[in-house]
Design an enzyme around this catalytic site. Structure first.
Site, PDB file in Angstrom:
ATOM      1  N   SER A  44     -35.155  -6.664  14.972  1.00 26.00           N
ATOM      2  CA  SER A  44     -35.700  -5.662  15.881  1.00 26.00           C
ATOM      3  C   SER A  44     -34.627  -5.155  16.856  1.00 26.00           C
ATOM      4  O   SER A  44     -33.634  -4.573  16.444  1.00 26.00           O
ATOM      5  CB  SER A  44     -36.914  -6.221  16.624  1.00 26.00           C
ATOM      6  OG  SER A  44     -37.614  -5.197  17.279  1.00 26.00           O
ATOM      7  N   ASP A  88     -39.508   0.246  15.317  1.00 22.06           N
ATOM      8  CA  ASP A  88     -40.883  -0.083  15.696  1.00 22.06           C
ATOM      9  C   ASP A  88     -41.096   0.077  17.202  1.00 22.06           C
ATOM     10  O   ASP A  88     -42.231   0.104  17.674  1.00 22.06           O
ATOM     11  CB  ASP A  88     -41.296  -1.476  15.217  1.00 22.06           C
ATOM     12  CG  ASP A  88     -40.517  -2.612  15.858  1.00 22.06           C
ATOM     13  OD1 ASP A  88     -39.500  -2.352  16.540  1.00 22.06           O
ATOM     14  OD2 ASP A  88     -40.917  -3.783  15.680  1.00 22.06           O
ATOM     15  N   ASP A 106     -35.399   1.694  18.287  1.00 22.77           N
ATOM     16  CA  ASP A 106     -34.555   0.523  18.055  1.00 22.77           C
ATOM     17  C   ASP A 106     -34.180   0.446  16.573  1.00 22.77           C
ATOM     18  O   ASP A 106     -34.631   1.272  15.772  1.00 22.77           O
ATOM     19  CB  ASP A 106     -35.250  -0.745  18.564  1.00 22.77           C
ATOM     20  CG  ASP A 106     -36.511  -1.099  17.798  1.00 22.77           C
ATOM     21  OD1 ASP A 106     -37.034  -0.227  17.086  1.00 22.77           O
ATOM     22  OD2 ASP A 106     -36.980  -2.250  17.913  1.00 22.77           O
ATOM     23  N   ASP A 108     -34.989  -1.126  13.857  1.00 28.00           N
ATOM     24  CA  ASP A 108     -35.995  -1.084  12.790  1.00 28.00           C
ATOM     25  C   ASP A 108     -37.122  -0.104  13.103  1.00 28.00           C
ATOM     26  O   ASP A 108     -38.119  -0.056  12.391  1.00 28.00           O
ATOM     27  CB  ASP A 108     -36.548  -2.475  12.492  1.00 28.00           C
ATOM     28  CG  ASP A 108     -37.410  -3.032  13.615  1.00 28.00           C
ATOM     29  OD1 ASP A 108     -37.067  -2.793  14.787  1.00 28.00           O
ATOM     30  OD2 ASP A 108     -38.408  -3.723  13.326  1.00 28.00           O
TER      31      ASP A 108
END
Length: 566
Positions: free
Chosen positions: A146, A305, A301, A303
């Site tokens: 993340s 999410d 960010d 990834d």
């Protein structure tokens, strides 16, 4: 310590990748370094594993990835042949070794006769959630850490509903992982053989197109200023293509990309932390925003999410907190649905127990029920599935203070791609009224009160740090104050015991899963929550207040923070 030395030596005797062998050789007889790498396996916390890249059982590497994949494979096998045939969807972000770890996961699953569907390039975590649902796979895996720094990576597991695993499923996988006697004996099969057997399938762009088709359903308002200037940065991550394509298809004509951060690079060379919660992550976006006169800055960010947002304010830009953006989105969505006649009579908004209460006040005005869950989007997704089954409520929005939001349920995890498009629409709508998001936020404060929140994170690295954090958490559970900063504690929510204790000593049950969280609510509606992070070696202290003015709110939050840090 001798057992750890033996384990260290066993690793050195294996045929290790050169980087891992070099690392272990370099630490030599450094007992502290050996202990840190071998005193435990990387913990399987919030839906999976996350840790530092490197050599050893307490690091993310090809062997600990195989261990996680083996645990998942045994779990799937225990659910029968149909589960194995439905298989696992696998995605990954732009971090170091993300692609390699994704392929290694497929190789382990394939050794058990389990089918894998793997993206050829990085994709956002929410798209993995969507893909599970679209392909009807039994599970999903995304390789990501993340918003953590470049030294980290992770292995996150999803269920067949497209949501992160809740404790029941996670505990089953952990049990299977604990049964593995030799991490170096885990079987794998080469990718070319898996491809021939139909056990490894590479995903094509048709799923990208389906995801985008669903994203475009978010557009509900045509009264927007499509000439508004937007700056977007993916922070070297996986959000680049879907966010930029989505904004273009929404009709925005002036979307400027931070070119230095468009490059997908796991070293994240332009930021220390690729985290849109951090002001420093916006430095290049602000610089570009000043050059092009942008009204809105967006950052996802690695990834994709989590979404961060900054808004033009005078000669500069002001970053919105996760709580502020969540409140703005909720109000805008409910307002739009009400105007369009699509607001359900049994609407529900879901938030976490450490998220601002402003959202609950807004929801109440629109006749929408608020449901609180434990921290972690998996619990919000669990509630969505429950309401779909019972038809008792219609989901309208879900969010958590840590910059995670979900609007439409074709994904079942926080989705920064969805939210980037919706925030742009929202800002462009207010622009037609001569307002910015800051103006809209101030109107909410004037209507509902001035809510202020804060977070203090204390880091506890290594074995000694973990023991210290446990001691701190135990101290707070066992020593509940009757007053904090001179204000009476009216009730204590202990999620570890599942009991609420009221001021008169009476108790009530908490109808949520048990977790190590303590929340204290004060007489003036202020609150404090204490919990360990599920993904990082941190103890987190959350604070929330509501007052009649911004100045009063800031003063009150500072008093609470000082009480817990002095």
């Amino acid at each position: 310590m001798s057992t750890l030395i033996d384990l260290y030596n066993k690793w050195l005797q294996q045929d290790l990748p050169p980087l891992l062998e070099k690392e272990l050789t370099a630490i030599g007889t450094d007992e502290k370094a050996i202990e840190d790498r071998f005193y435990q396996y990387v913990s399987f916390g919030t839906g999976g594993m996350r840790g530092l890249l490197g050599a050893g059982t307490n690091r993310m590497n090809v062997f600990t990835i195989r261990r996680g994949a083996e645990g998942l494979a045994r779990f799937i096998t225990s659910n029968g042949e149909d589960a194995k045939k439905r298989g696992v969807a696998i995605a990954y972000d732009t971090r170091h070794f993300s692609f390699e770890f994704a392929v290694e996961t497929a190789r382990v699953l394939g050794a058990h006769g389990i089918t894998s569907y793997v993206y050829k390039e990085s994709r956002p975590t929410p798209q993995l959630s969507f893909t599970i649902r679209e392909l009807n796979t039994f599970a999903g895996v995304v390789i990501t850490a993340s918003h953590n720094p470049k030294q980290y990576n992770g292995f996150k597991v999803y269920g067949e509903d497209g949501a992160q695993l809740v404790p029941t499923g996670a505990n089953a996988i952990i049990q299977h992982m604990d049964e593995i006697e030799d991490i170096f004996a885990i079987a794998t099969i080469n990718t070319d053989i898996l491809e021939q057997q139909g056990l490894l399938n590479w995903l094509s762009i048709d799923l990208d197109e389906k995801y985008m088709k669903n994203l475009l359903t978010l557009k509900e308002n045509t009264n927007i200023d499509l000439n508004m200037k937007i700056v977007y940065t993916p922070l070297h991550g996986a959000g680049l293509v879907p966010v930029t394509d989505g904004l273009k298809q929404f009709g925005f004509k002036h979307v400027h990309l931070v070119e230095q951060q468009v490059v997908q690079d796991g070293a994240f060379p332009t930021v220390t932390y690729p985290n849109p919660e951090e002001a420093a992550a916006f430095s290049l976006a602000i610089e570009l925003g000043q050059q092009v006169g942008a009204d809105l800055l967006l950052a996802t960010d690695p990834d994709a999410d989590r979404l961060g947002v900054a808004v033009r304010s005078g000669n500069g830009y002001e970053l919105l907190t996760g709580n502020e953006l969540g409140a703005l989105l909720l109000h805008y969505i409910l307002q739009t649905k009400q105007a369009n006649g699509t607001l359900p009579d049994n609407g529900v908004m879901i938030k976490t127990i450490v998220t601002s209460e402003l959202g609950a006040a807004i929801a109440e005005q629109f006749g929408v029920t608020t449901i609180n869950t434990l921290t972690g989007f998996k619990y919000i997704a669990e509630k969505i599935a429950e309401f779909e089954a019972t038809k008792s409520h219609s989901y309208v929005f879900g969010y958590e203070e840590s910059y995670g939001y979900l609007i439409e349920t074709f994904a079942r995890d926080k989705d920064a791609v969805q939210v980037a498009l919706k925030v742009a629409e929202m800002a462009a709508h207010y622009a037609t009224e001569g307002k910015t998001l800051l103006h809209a936020l101030n109107e909410l404060n004037e209507q509902f009160g001035y809510y202020e929140e804060a977070l203090i994170s204390k880091t506890f690295e290594g074995k000694d740090g973990q023991e210290q954090m446990k001691a701190i958490l135990n101290h707070y559970h066992e020593n509940i104050p009757t007053k904090i900063a001179g204000i009476a504690v009216t009730h204590v929510e202990d999620y570890l015991t599942g009991v609420v204790t009221l001021q008169d000593g009476s108790t009530e049950s908490i109808l949520l899963p048990k977790e190590n969280v303590l929340k204290l609510v004060l007489e003036d509606c202020s609150w404090i929550a204490i919990r360990p992070s599920g993904t990082e070696p941190k103890c987190k202290f959350y604070f929330g207040v509501v007052k009649e003015s911004a100045e009063q709110a800031k003063e009150a939050i500072n008093i609470l923070m000082k009480y817990f840090t002095s």
